[in-house]
Design a protein around this motif. Structure first.
Motif, PDB file in Angstrom:
ATOM      1  N   THR A  38       0.849  -1.191   0.000  1.00  0.00           N
ATOM      2  CA  THR A  38       0.000   0.000   0.000  1.00  0.00           C
ATOM      3  C   THR A  38       0.885   1.241   0.000  1.00  0.00           C
ATOM      4  O   THR A  38       1.824   1.341   0.792  1.00  0.00           O
ATOM      5  CB  THR A  38      -0.935   0.005   1.227  1.00  0.00           C
ATOM      6  OG1 THR A  38      -1.881  -1.057   1.094  1.00  0.00           O
ATOM      7  CG2 THR A  38      -1.677   1.322   1.363  1.00  0.00           C
ATOM      8  N   ALA A  70      -6.211   0.248  -7.134  1.00  0.00           N
ATOM      9  CA  ALA A  70      -6.698  -1.119  -6.961  1.00  0.00           C
ATOM     10  C   ALA A  70      -6.849  -1.835  -8.298  1.00  0.00           C
ATOM     11  O   ALA A  70      -7.486  -2.893  -8.374  1.00  0.00           O
ATOM     12  CB  ALA A  70      -8.039  -1.102  -6.222  1.00  0.00           C
ATOM     13  N   GLN A  87     -16.394   5.930   1.913  1.00  0.00           N
ATOM     14  CA  GLN A  87     -15.196   5.474   2.611  1.00  0.00           C
ATOM     15  C   GLN A  87     -14.119   6.552   2.606  1.00  0.00           C
ATOM     16  O   GLN A  87     -13.409   6.739   3.595  1.00  0.00           O
ATOM     17  CB  GLN A  87     -14.659   4.186   1.977  1.00  0.00           C
ATOM     18  CG  GLN A  87     -13.486   3.560   2.724  1.00  0.00           C
ATOM     19  CD  GLN A  87     -13.795   3.289   4.181  1.00  0.00           C
ATOM     20  OE1 GLN A  87     -14.809   2.674   4.508  1.00  0.00           O
ATOM     21  NE2 GLN A  87     -12.937   3.757   5.085  1.00  0.00           N
ATOM     22  N   PRO A 122      -4.904  -5.305  -0.134  1.00  0.00           N
ATOM     23  CA  PRO A 122      -6.046  -5.560   0.756  1.00  0.00           C
ATOM     24  C   PRO A 122      -5.662  -5.783   2.222  1.00  0.00           C
ATOM     25  O   PRO A 122      -6.423  -5.427   3.114  1.00  0.00           O
ATOM     26  CB  PRO A 122      -6.685  -6.819   0.150  1.00  0.00           C
ATOM     27  CG  PRO A 122      -6.311  -6.769  -1.292  1.00  0.00           C
ATOM     28  CD  PRO A 122      -4.935  -6.169  -1.335  1.00  0.00           C
ATOM     29  N   PRO A 125      -5.029  -1.566   4.745  1.00  0.00           N
ATOM     30  CA  PRO A 125      -5.886  -0.444   4.355  1.00  0.00           C
ATOM     31  C   PRO A 125      -5.113   0.876   4.394  1.00  0.00           C
ATOM     32  O   PRO A 125      -4.242   1.070   5.251  1.00  0.00           O
ATOM     33  CB  PRO A 125      -6.994  -0.473   5.414  1.00  0.00           C
ATOM     34  CG  PRO A 125      -6.994  -1.870   5.950  1.00  0.00           C
ATOM     35  CD  PRO A 125      -5.566  -2.317   5.882  1.00  0.00           C
ATOM     36  N   GLN A 167      -6.435  -8.949   6.084  1.00  0.00           N
ATOM     37  CA  GLN A 167      -7.797  -9.096   5.579  1.00  0.00           C
ATOM     38  C   GLN A 167      -8.488 -10.345   6.139  1.00  0.00           C
ATOM     39  O   GLN A 167      -9.641 -10.279   6.584  1.00  0.00           O
ATOM     40  CB  GLN A 167      -7.790  -9.144   4.057  1.00  0.00           C
ATOM     41  CG  GLN A 167      -9.188  -9.128   3.442  1.00  0.00           C
ATOM     42  CD  GLN A 167      -9.147  -9.093   1.929  1.00  0.00           C
ATOM     43  OE1 GLN A 167      -8.317  -9.739   1.307  1.00  0.00           O
ATOM     44  NE2 GLN A 167     -10.036  -8.329   1.322  1.00  0.00           N
ATOM     45  N   ASP A 373     -11.843  -1.239  -2.168  1.00  0.00           N
ATOM     46  CA  ASP A 373     -11.857  -2.583  -1.602  1.00  0.00           C
ATOM     47  C   ASP A 373     -12.729  -3.507  -2.437  1.00  0.00           C
ATOM     48  O   ASP A 373     -13.234  -3.128  -3.495  1.00  0.00           O
ATOM     49  CB  ASP A 373     -12.300  -2.559  -0.131  1.00  0.00           C
ATOM     50  CG  ASP A 373     -13.676  -1.921   0.044  1.00  0.00           C
ATOM     51  OD1 ASP A 373     -14.454  -1.908  -0.926  1.00  0.00           O
ATOM     52  OD2 ASP A 373     -13.959  -1.441   1.152  1.00  0.00           O
ATOM     53  N   ASP A 374     -12.945  -4.739  -1.937  1.00  0.00           N
ATOM     54  CA  ASP A 374     -13.653  -5.755  -2.719  1.00  0.00           C
ATOM     55  C   ASP A 374     -15.165  -5.735  -2.501  1.00  0.00           C
ATOM     56  O   ASP A 374     -15.884  -6.502  -3.134  1.00  0.00           O
ATOM     57  CB  ASP A 374     -13.113  -7.149  -2.363  1.00  0.00           C
ATOM     58  CG  ASP A 374     -11.655  -7.316  -2.780  1.00  0.00           C
ATOM     59  OD1 ASP A 374     -11.259  -6.663  -3.764  1.00  0.00           O
ATOM     60  OD2 ASP A 374     -10.915  -8.074  -2.119  1.00  0.00           O
ATOM     61  N   GLU A 375     -15.656  -4.879  -1.600  1.00  0.00           N
ATOM     62  CA  GLU A 375     -17.092  -4.824  -1.343  1.00  0.00           C
ATOM     63  C   GLU A 375     -17.787  -4.145  -2.522  1.00  0.00           C
ATOM     64  O   GLU A 375     -17.450  -3.014  -2.888  1.00  0.00           O
ATOM     65  CB  GLU A 375     -17.373  -4.053  -0.051  1.00  0.00           C
ATOM     66  CG  GLU A 375     -18.817  -4.141   0.408  1.00  0.00           C
ATOM     67  CD  GLU A 375     -19.065  -3.386   1.711  1.00  0.00           C
ATOM     68  OE1 GLU A 375     -20.163  -3.533   2.279  1.00  0.00           O
ATOM     69  OE2 GLU A 375     -18.164  -2.651   2.160  1.00  0.00           O
TER      70      GLU A 375
END
Length: 698
Positions: A38, A70, A87, A122, A125, A167, A373-375
């Protein structure tokens, strides 16, 4: 060649590296933060002079999410980043809250922090990397920042506190805690939790602070070298202008008694009017004595007001409305204020009042997310609105600001642990909390009102949740922790500590302070008083509605949820969606088919819902020998008639099975379009269905 300074530290098994002197050198301070893979570039820029007429500290924190970080392309029409995501807004607030109290009182120069997320892994953060970078960039700059600070995430997995869980660990953690502070004190806490105890939360905060102390040492060490090499800048000297002592003394003599009396009026509106009257009368008298000093007199009056409130609380143990330090304001609760919504409740605590309204929808109503993110979607939404009339003001009503977004997310985090799963309750859920009246802690009132609204709507939440806000007044070596913080105590106090939870544990926490940190003793007392307060509030709520209703509102949609074989999805959809469109047109329902074979049929008409379910089940159903169907003749052949018994499924009635007597010609018994009742007598190895009309003639 650039002079580059780097500092690294092992942080929870991954390397954190701070680098300055290479990028963005025209900013007042800039730091490239690497945590694992990151990468965040953080800059701090400050103006040389304040803008004319500014009477507040103009600090701006921007958290810039770049979708390339990402490996994604933005989902907007223009395919470029636009308005900050939820976010990103929360991350900006997370950085702002611990650094804002550490600027000198009276400092009015513009300061802007820009955190640009360049790469995301991931497991790491970017929010805490950005916070550490912001602190470091400010510390390297000329800006008179009284830091540094740092922050970490804390988890709780299998009975163990974990710093910056990865994660996989976050997915099983019962605590998602963010802690920020200086080397010596805690400045900010934010948490969502799965009903954990006060002891676990306190342990998590203290363990997180141990790591924070190491990170601030790293930043201090980096600044020392940067100063030696001419990269860091000396801090500008700043001293807030002091008010003439003669004016201060005159204000005390003139206004103390009137302000002390006004500040103890229970009603907020009457109290505000009395305070304003006392100030106006004192200003009118003192303006004649001190010419051209109205601004100083007003500042002295404000300072005197603050001093009186704080002394009343810390020394006399008297709150502005006469309550004990651990006393909750009068409570009233009601449900079903709105007759045609799916669920509604009003929660009133003193002069804070929240109307919470629940709306149920299908999974297609879930909010799509376009973030780093993956959401990809969110099924449970909580929105918070703060109209100007709630505090007796007038101002334009715009879209939700950072405060509204933050309060809505806090309430959502408080209630998320008790929301039923999609399998248990196949609805999308939206709760809107309207701050109808405000005198402190509308966010925690939103938690309480929303709990009742959800139960009134028939949402089978696991447990009811309540919340309370705690305050703090610290004067020298004395401090007072206040239960159920009201507006005046918040404005003139040192802490706003919100705690929400069930009878069995904490589900959310948010703490902000205005001083240079708090210690373990204050935290322990605040958590203990908060538990006592929220359980008292919960008891009152349960007297109004003590459990989720067994049935939904007649105006709420009905959802029939069932599963079909994944291989049958194509049959339900049909070529080009033809089959499912026909079912929807026929019944008027809404149908969602998930990739795992879950089918949700939604309608406010129960009969239409049942009809659609039957039609779908008939499509996916496989006929069995012995079953009887009524179908239409779709084709005539010399050797028999084909009858459609289920959508997409035809069977053959051989000429010998049409009647008990001999049939010479099929058309003598049935014709195309005739409706006949038949029995399945055989399904051969090829899956062909053989039917008999003759077998049912008896």
């Amino acid at each position: 060649m650039d002079t580059v300074i780097r500092r690294s530290i092992d942080l929870a098994g991954r390397t954190l590296t701070l680098e300055t002197g290479h990028l963005a050198k025209q900013a007042s301070g800039s730091v490239l933060v690497r945590y694992g893979d990151t990468v965040v570039l953080v800059t701090a820029t400050g103006s040389q002079e304040p803008r004319e007429g500014i009477d507040f500290f103009p600090l701006t924190v921007d958290f810039e999410e770049k979708m390339y970080a990402a490996g994604k392309v933005p989902g907007s029409f223009l395919r470029r980043e636009g308005r900050a995501s939820e976010q990103a807004t929360l991350s900006a607030r997370l950085i702002d809250r611990p650094i804002r109290p550490l600027f000198p009182k009276g400092y009015r120069n513009d300061v802007q922090i820009v955190a640009t997320v360049l790469c995301v892994e991931p497991d790491n953060p970017p929010d805490m990397a950005a916070m550490i970078g912001a602190s470091c960039a400010l510390h390297l700059s000329h800006i008179p920042f009284q830091g540094p600070i740092a922050g970490v995430h804390v988890g709780y997995v299998d009975g163990e506190i974990m710093i910056n869980p990865n994660q996989a660990e976050r997915e099983v953690s019962s605590l998602d805690l963010a802690v920020a502070g200086t080397h010596d004190a805690i400045m900010m806490v934010e948490a969502g939790a799965q009903e954990v105890s006060e002891a676990v939360v306190l342990e998590g905060i203290l363990e997180g602070h141990k790591v924070i102390a190491q990170l601030t040492d790293l930043i201090e060490d980096m600044r020392r070298e940067a100063l030696e090499k001419g990269i860091a800048k000396e801090k500008i000297a700043f001293e807030a202008p002091e008010i003439n002592e003669a004016i201060t003394d005159a204000v005390k003599a003139e206004a103390s008694d009137a302000l002390r009396t006004a500040l103890q009026i229970v009603n907020k509106k009457a109290r505000d009017e009395a305070i304003q009257t006392a100030k106006s009368e004192a200003l009118a008298v003192l303006s004649e004595q001190f010419e051209d000093s109205d601004d100083d007199i007003i500042q002295a009056l404000d300072a005197l007001t603050k001093a009186i409130v704080r002394r009343l609380i810390t020394h006399d143990k008297i709150r502005p409305d006469g309550r004990a330090l651990n006393e909750v304001r009068p409570l009233t609760c009601e449900v079903d204020l709105l007759p045609r919504t799916h669920g509604s409740a009003v929660f009133t605590r003193g002069q804070t009042q929240i109307l919470s309204v629940t709306t149920l929808g299908s999974s297609r109503d879930s909010q799509p997310l376009d973030g780093l993110d993956d959401e990809t979607s969110r099924r449970y939404l909580h929105h918070y609105n703060f109209p100007p009339y709630s505090v007796g003001e007038t101002r334009p009503i715009r879209g939700p600001g950072r405060r509204e977004i933050g309060h809505g997310v806090l309430a959502r985090r408080a209630l998320e642990p008790v929301i039923p799963s999609l399998e248990e309750f196949p609805y999308m859920i939206r709760v809107v909390s309207e701050a109808i009246e405000s005198n402190g802690s509308t966010s925690m009132a939103s938690v309480c009102g929303s709990t009742m609204s959800l139960m009134a709507a028939g949402v089978p939440i696991r447990k009811p949740v309540s919340g309370v806000a705690m305050g703090l007044i610290r004067e020298e070596d004395q401090f007072s922790v206040l239960t159920d913080l009201q507006g005046l105590e918040d404005a003139l106090g040192d802490m706003d500590f919100k705690v929400a939870g069930t009878v069995d544990g904490i589900t959310a926490i948010q703490m902000d302070i205005k001083i240079d940190g708090i210690n373990k003793a204050i935290l322990e007392q605040a958590l203990a008083q908060a538990k006592e307060g929220r359980l008292f509030i919960l008891d009152t709520m349960l007297k109004c509605i003590n459990a989720p209703r067994e049935s939904l509102s007649p105006y709420a949609p009905r959802i029939e949820s069932f599963k079909i074989d994944v291989d049958k999805i194509k049959d339900v959809i049909g070529s080009g969606g033809k089959t499912i469109k026909k079912i929807i047109e026929t019944t008027g329902v809404q149908i969602d088919v998930e990739e795992d074979g879950t089918v949700n049929v939604l309608s406010s008409d129960a009969e239409a819902c049942n009809q659609a379910v039957e039609m779908i089940q008939n499509i996916v159903k496989d006929p069995e020998v012995g079953e009887i169907y009524t179908g239409k003749v779709v084709r005539i052949m010399d050797f028999g008639a084909f009858v459609n018994i289920l959508p997409g499924k035809d069977g053959l009635v051989h000429i010998s099975q049409l009647d008990k007597k001999r049939v010479n010609k099929v058309e003598d018994v049935v014709k195309v379009g005739d409706e006949v009742t038949v029995k399945v007598i055989e399904i051969d190895r090829m899956g062909r269905i053989n039917l008999s009309r003759k077998a049912l003639l008896d």
